[in-house]
Design an enzyme around this catalytic site. Structure first.
Site, PDB file in Angstrom:
ATOM      1  N   ASP A 155      38.636  43.693  38.148  1.00  0.00           N
ATOM      2  CA  ASP A 155      38.979  44.726  39.119  1.00  0.00           C
ATOM      3  C   ASP A 155      40.406  45.180  38.860  1.00  0.00           C
ATOM      4  O   ASP A 155      41.248  44.387  38.441  1.00  0.00           O
ATOM      5  CB  ASP A 155      38.898  44.179  40.544  1.00  0.00           C
ATOM      6  CG  ASP A 155      37.516  43.635  40.888  1.00  0.00           C
ATOM      7  OD1 ASP A 155      36.529  44.197  40.376  1.00  0.00           O
ATOM      8  OD2 ASP A 155      37.438  42.669  41.666  1.00  0.00           O
ATOM      9  N   ASP A 194      34.272  47.294  36.832  1.00  0.00           N
ATOM     10  CA  ASP A 194      33.702  46.696  38.034  1.00  0.00           C
ATOM     11  C   ASP A 194      34.345  47.371  39.245  1.00  0.00           C
ATOM     12  O   ASP A 194      34.230  48.574  39.420  1.00  0.00           O
ATOM     13  CB  ASP A 194      33.906  45.182  38.015  1.00  0.00           C
ATOM     14  CG  ASP A 194      33.103  44.466  39.088  1.00  0.00           C
ATOM     15  OD1 ASP A 194      32.157  45.069  39.627  1.00  0.00           O
ATOM     16  OD2 ASP A 194      33.416  43.300  39.398  1.00  0.00           O
ATOM     17  N   ASP A 198      38.971  45.138  45.363  1.00  0.00           N
ATOM     18  CA  ASP A 198      38.084  44.268  46.141  1.00  0.00           C
ATOM     19  C   ASP A 198      38.882  43.286  46.988  1.00  0.00           C
ATOM     20  O   ASP A 198      39.953  42.805  46.575  1.00  0.00           O
ATOM     21  CB  ASP A 198      37.147  43.490  45.216  1.00  0.00           C
ATOM     22  CG  ASP A 198      36.026  44.360  44.657  1.00  0.00           C
ATOM     23  OD1 ASP A 198      35.949  45.551  45.017  1.00  0.00           O
ATOM     24  OD2 ASP A 198      35.224  43.845  43.851  1.00  0.00           O
ATOM     25  N   ARG A 252      30.780  52.134  47.968  1.00  0.00           N
ATOM     26  CA  ARG A 252      31.680  51.064  48.423  1.00  0.00           C
ATOM     27  C   ARG A 252      33.052  51.598  48.805  1.00  0.00           C
ATOM     28  O   ARG A 252      34.071  51.159  48.287  1.00  0.00           O
ATOM     29  CB  ARG A 252      31.826  49.969  47.364  1.00  0.00           C
ATOM     30  CG  ARG A 252      30.525  49.297  46.969  1.00  0.00           C
ATOM     31  CD  ARG A 252      30.769  48.169  45.988  1.00  0.00           C
ATOM     32  NE  ARG A 252      29.502  47.550  45.583  1.00  0.00           N
ATOM     33  CZ  ARG A 252      29.400  46.561  44.717  1.00  0.00           C
ATOM     34  NH1 ARG A 252      30.496  46.065  44.153  1.00  0.00           N
ATOM     35  NH2 ARG A 252      28.221  46.063  44.389  1.00  0.00           N
TER      36      ARG A 252
END
Length: 370
Positions: A155, A194, A198, A252
């Site tokens: 990430d 990815d 996060d 997301r």
């Protein structure tokens, strides 16, 4: 205080994540993780280990040879894992407690780095352009979905098991290496990225403000798993997202499990490949208010992943007030509830959603501190 201009200097400034001595690290100019100790550029071939090559991997795990029911195993999969581990050791950096990492000036950038805030407290990341945290060695998983998928790691920023983290006025994207420019293998997109940002493994009290996130698929995952015992995420994952500019993203923004997550005054601009904006996951308590969505269907503002309710109020879709819960239910024949069970109180100021389409793009992202 540290001023860093190279990968080596940044690593030295962050050399001991267990050292909790407060420090401020200023990043000057553009720093690339894909360089060696002398500053020479590195390619995917430089990270490859144990005889790994993509053509050999494709030949070994072609569904016509390997099938579509079993996850890859054997020497080439082990070589892929070893190659990934070598790359991860080189490009990921760990940010410890009491660290402020800040861009000095308008052009401070980190390319190909994966910033990991792990088990830390009191961290600030500001005014940085963080781009193209790509994985040279994604794994093929034929059992992922109906047709299989390529799954990358890394990430741009990962906040894991950490508390009191402020991520403000950053620009995060895939730079000049978007997944849209990648080929397809086995009939599926070869995805090398990815998440952008996060927040996982029971992190708590995290704020994302005035960031510009763009041109990416999987953006922000809050919470790892529906299993409440694995990371103890119940009663944690208290996260605030405000005045962020979400532009041309797939999904997301965010997807939430468990957490009390306040999503307010963000500006969303749709694009090709948009799936949904806010994911209502297992045990989530999302309070979404005063956001503006443009170029996004009202029925695709939300989607549900085993969640039961979300509070959504005073949101605009293409400039019109819309009950996005009702729009989702009408389109899907569902009964998603409209009360997340809590009301945010620690909010200094809310802007009317009508002003966000001008206010947020003008102020969000690196180089725009006031």
């Amino acid at each position: 205080m540290h001023v860093v201009r190279t990968r080596a200097q940044l690593l030295a400034a962050l050399s001991d994540p267990a050292d909790n001595t407060p420090k401020i690290i200023y990043v000057e100019g553009s720093t690339d993780a894909d360089t060696d100790a002398a500053g020479n550029p590195l390619t995917c071939d430089d990270y490859a280990a144990d005889g790994y090559s993509l053509p050999a991997y494709l030949a070994a795990y072609d569904p016509a040879v390997w099938g579509r029911t079993t996850v890859p195993s054997g020497p080439l999969e082990e070589a892929r894992k070893a190659s990934y581990a070598r790359m991860a050791e080189h490009v990921t950096i760990t940010v410890g407690s009491n660290v402020t990492l800040i861009g000095a000036g308008r052009d401070a950038a980190l390319k190909s780095f994966g910033l990991r805030v792990i088990g830390a407290d009191n961290v600030i990341i500001r005014n940085l352009t963080i781009t193209d945290t790509s994985d040279c060695f994604p794994q093929w998983d034929p059992s992922d979905g109906a047709e299989g998928n390529w799954n990358a790691s890394f990430d741009n920023i990962e906040v894991s098991g950490s508390t009191h983290v402020w991520i403000d006025h950053n620009t995060l994207n895939d730079g000049d290496n978007p997944d849209s420019g990648q080929p397809s293998y086995f009939g599926r997109p070869y995805q090398v990225h990815d998440g952008l940002l996060d927040i996982v493994r029971g992190s708590n009290h995290v704020t994302l403000s005035w960031n510009h996130l763009s041109g990416h698929d999987k953006v922000t995952l809050i919470g790892n798993t529906d299993n409440p015992d694995r990371y103890g995420e119940q009663d944690k994952l208290k996260v605030t997202l405000h005045h962020n500019h979400f532009e041309a993203l797939g999904q997301r923004t965010p997807r939430v499990r468990f957490g009390q997550v306040h999503v307010y005054n963000n500006y969303y601009r749709g694009g090709d490949g948009h799936g949904y904006s806010i994911g209502v996951g297992f045990g989530s308590q999302v309070y979404a208010e005063g956001n503006a969505f443009e170029g996004i269907e009202a029925a695709k503002v939300l989607t549900v992943f085993n969640g039961t309710a979300i509070t959504a109020r005073d949101n605009l879709v293409d400039g019109v007030p819309v009950d996005v819960v009702a729009a989702y239910n009408a389109a899907n024949g569902t009964t998603l509830g409209d009360d997340a069970g809590w009301i945010p109180t620690l909010v200094p100021r809310r802007h009317p959603a009508e002003v966000l389409r001008h206010l947020v793009p003008a102020g969000a992202g690196a180089g725009r501190l006031r």
